[in-house]
Design a protein around this motif. Structure first.
Motif, PDB file in Angstrom:
ATOM      1  N   PRO A 106      14.283  56.550  57.518  1.00 27.41           N
ATOM      2  CA  PRO A 106      13.221  55.811  58.218  1.00 27.41           C
ATOM      3  C   PRO A 106      12.256  55.185  57.216  1.00 27.41           C
ATOM      4  O   PRO A 106      12.076  55.701  56.113  1.00 27.41           O
ATOM      5  N   PHE A 107      11.654  54.071  57.600  1.00 27.90           N
ATOM      6  CA  PHE A 107      10.744  53.369  56.712  1.00 27.90           C
ATOM      7  C   PHE A 107       9.418  53.144  57.426  1.00 27.90           C
ATOM      8  O   PHE A 107       9.321  53.200  58.653  1.00 27.90           O
ATOM      9  N   ARG A 108       8.389  52.884  56.645  1.00 25.81           N
ATOM     10  CA  ARG A 108       7.083  52.570  57.191  1.00 25.81           C
ATOM     11  C   ARG A 108       6.987  51.064  57.408  1.00 25.81           C
ATOM     12  O   ARG A 108       7.332  50.286  56.531  1.00 25.81           O
ATOM     13  N   MET A 109       6.523  50.666  58.563  1.00 23.76           N
ATOM     14  CA  MET A 109       6.434  49.244  58.882  1.00 23.76           C
ATOM     15  C   MET A 109       5.535  48.515  57.892  1.00 23.76           C
ATOM     16  O   MET A 109       5.799  47.368  57.523  1.00 23.76           O
ATOM     17  N   ARG A 110       4.489  49.174  57.428  1.00 25.98           N
ATOM     18  CA  ARG A 110       3.578  48.559  56.472  1.00 25.98           C
ATOM     19  C   ARG A 110       4.300  48.203  55.175  1.00 25.98           C
ATOM     20  O   ARG A 110       4.052  47.159  54.580  1.00 25.98           O
TER      21      ARG A 110
END
Length: 240
Positions: A106-110
């Protein structure tokens, strides 16, 4: 950056992630197109080429690697790959078909938004190299204007990121350039979060220009050798 609205193609088969990424990019001011499978992604790009592609690896129809290969064959464009795979070999496959950067899920949208912006800014900065004389050293000839590379007289095809990385190293041949500076100048964002991205691109670049031409100084950064000889620096070795 140009005032023209930038167009981003989001390719992701998970409808929740697809919508979330598209919505966030739209709020950042980008025009967003969407696709959910390999054939749909290529068709969407052919209908209206994007300025950047956010591309998942695992897709129905055919995978993101094939999408990237077909898109890059039609028109060079920055590609940010999204992948759940973390093995170095899988990442190098993506870089080899023309991806410029990747994010693992998973990744951070920012962070995704930051990387999209950095890739687009780098495209804009490429125009600043126009008119500069080609660089020649250690059997390499780097044409900054045409963005082309020759190795011992034979042309070598580089991805946009590989070219920018080599140009940065070639700007100060023989000098060790810190990892932080490379991340800032090539990707537009310094910091330890990008070190694996940098190492992967160095490995890919070494495979094309020769491992002896780029040396690692551990704990510091990388340098482009001014000749083909191996260095005796005890802190230096070839692998990234």
């Amino acid at each position: 950056m140009s005032t023209r609205q930038r167009r981003v193609l989001v390719v992701e088969d998970d409808p929740v992630i697809n919508q979330a990424v598209a919505d966030r990019l739209a709020t950042e001011g980008y025009a967003v197109a969407r696709a959910a499978d390999g054939p749909g992604a290529v068709a969407a790009f052919e209908r209206e080429p994007a300025d950047l592609v956010v591309l998942d690896v695992m897709l129905p129809g055919f995978d993101g690697y094939e999408v990237c290969r077909r898109i890059q064959a039609a028109q060079p464009v920055p590609v940010l790959m999204l992948t759940a795979r973390t093995e170095e070999a899988d990442i190098l496959v993506g870089l080899g078909v023309g991806a410029d950067d990747y994010l693992t899920k998973p990744f951070r949208m920012r962070e995704l938004v930051a990387r999209v912006g950095a890739l687009l800014r780098r495209v804009e900065r490429a125009a600043d190299l126009a008119g500069r004389r080609p660089l020649e050293l250690a059997g390499l000839r780097l044409d900054l204007d045409a963005r082309r590379l020759w190795r011992d007289g034979d042309e070598v095809r580089l991805t946009p990121t590989e070219f920018d990385l080599l140009a940065c190293l070639a700007s100060a041949p023989g000098t060790v350039i810190t990892r932080e500076r490379l991340m800032a100048e090539v990707w537009g964002w310094p910091g330890a979060t990008g070190t694996r991205t940098l190492d992967s691109h160095v490995r890919g670049l070494r495979a094309k220009v020769g491992s002896q031409r780029i040396r690692t100084v551990h704990g510091v950064g990388y340098a482009l050798s001014t000749d083909d000889a191996r260095t005796d620096d005890p802190r230096t070795e070839d692998p990234a």
